[in-house]
Design a protein around this motif. Structure first.
Motif: not given
Length: 123
Positions: A68-72
């Motif tokens: 699972s990729i995510s960005q902050d």
């Protein structure tokens, strides 16, 4: 002056999990095409997961359902949560910003790339 710095790699047993992080400077991740590639022991460069500029997420077939990729945006970072790891996931994982990300065939070629972080999965 773009810089991408990966962290979080290491050695894990099959079935385990790792969380990779990429700290970006010189670009804004929410306005860029950014994601993760891996260079396998066979020297192939494989797209793991990518966030296009329009927010669409693309994930490679080999890891689909397990990453699972995510960005902050506040920290200007992206992350890759990897679960149910397999020995074939062993590779150097790179954070990259590539405009035409779907054309990447060689890691650390065109675009911006981090130094890589080693992931080793034992059986």
């Amino acid at each position: 002056e773009v810089q991408l710095v990966e962290s979080g790699g290491g050695s894990v047993q099959a079935g385990g999990s790792l969380r990779l992080s990429c700290a970006a400077s010189g670009l804004t991740v929410d306005r860029s095409n950014v994601g993760w590639y891996r260079q396998t022991p066979g020297n192939d460069c494989e797209m793991v997961s990518y966030i296009a500029r329009d927010g669409k997420i693309y994930t490679g077939m080999a890891v689909r359902g397990r990453v699972s990729i995510s960005q902050d945006n506040a920290k200007n970072q992206i992350h890759l949560q990897m679960n149910s790891l397999k020995p074939e996931d062993t590779a150097v994982y790179y954070c990259a910003a590539v405009e035409q990300w779907w054309h990447v065939v060689v890691c650390r070629g065109t675009g911006y790339w981090g130094q890589g972080t080693q992931v080793t999965v034992s059986s």
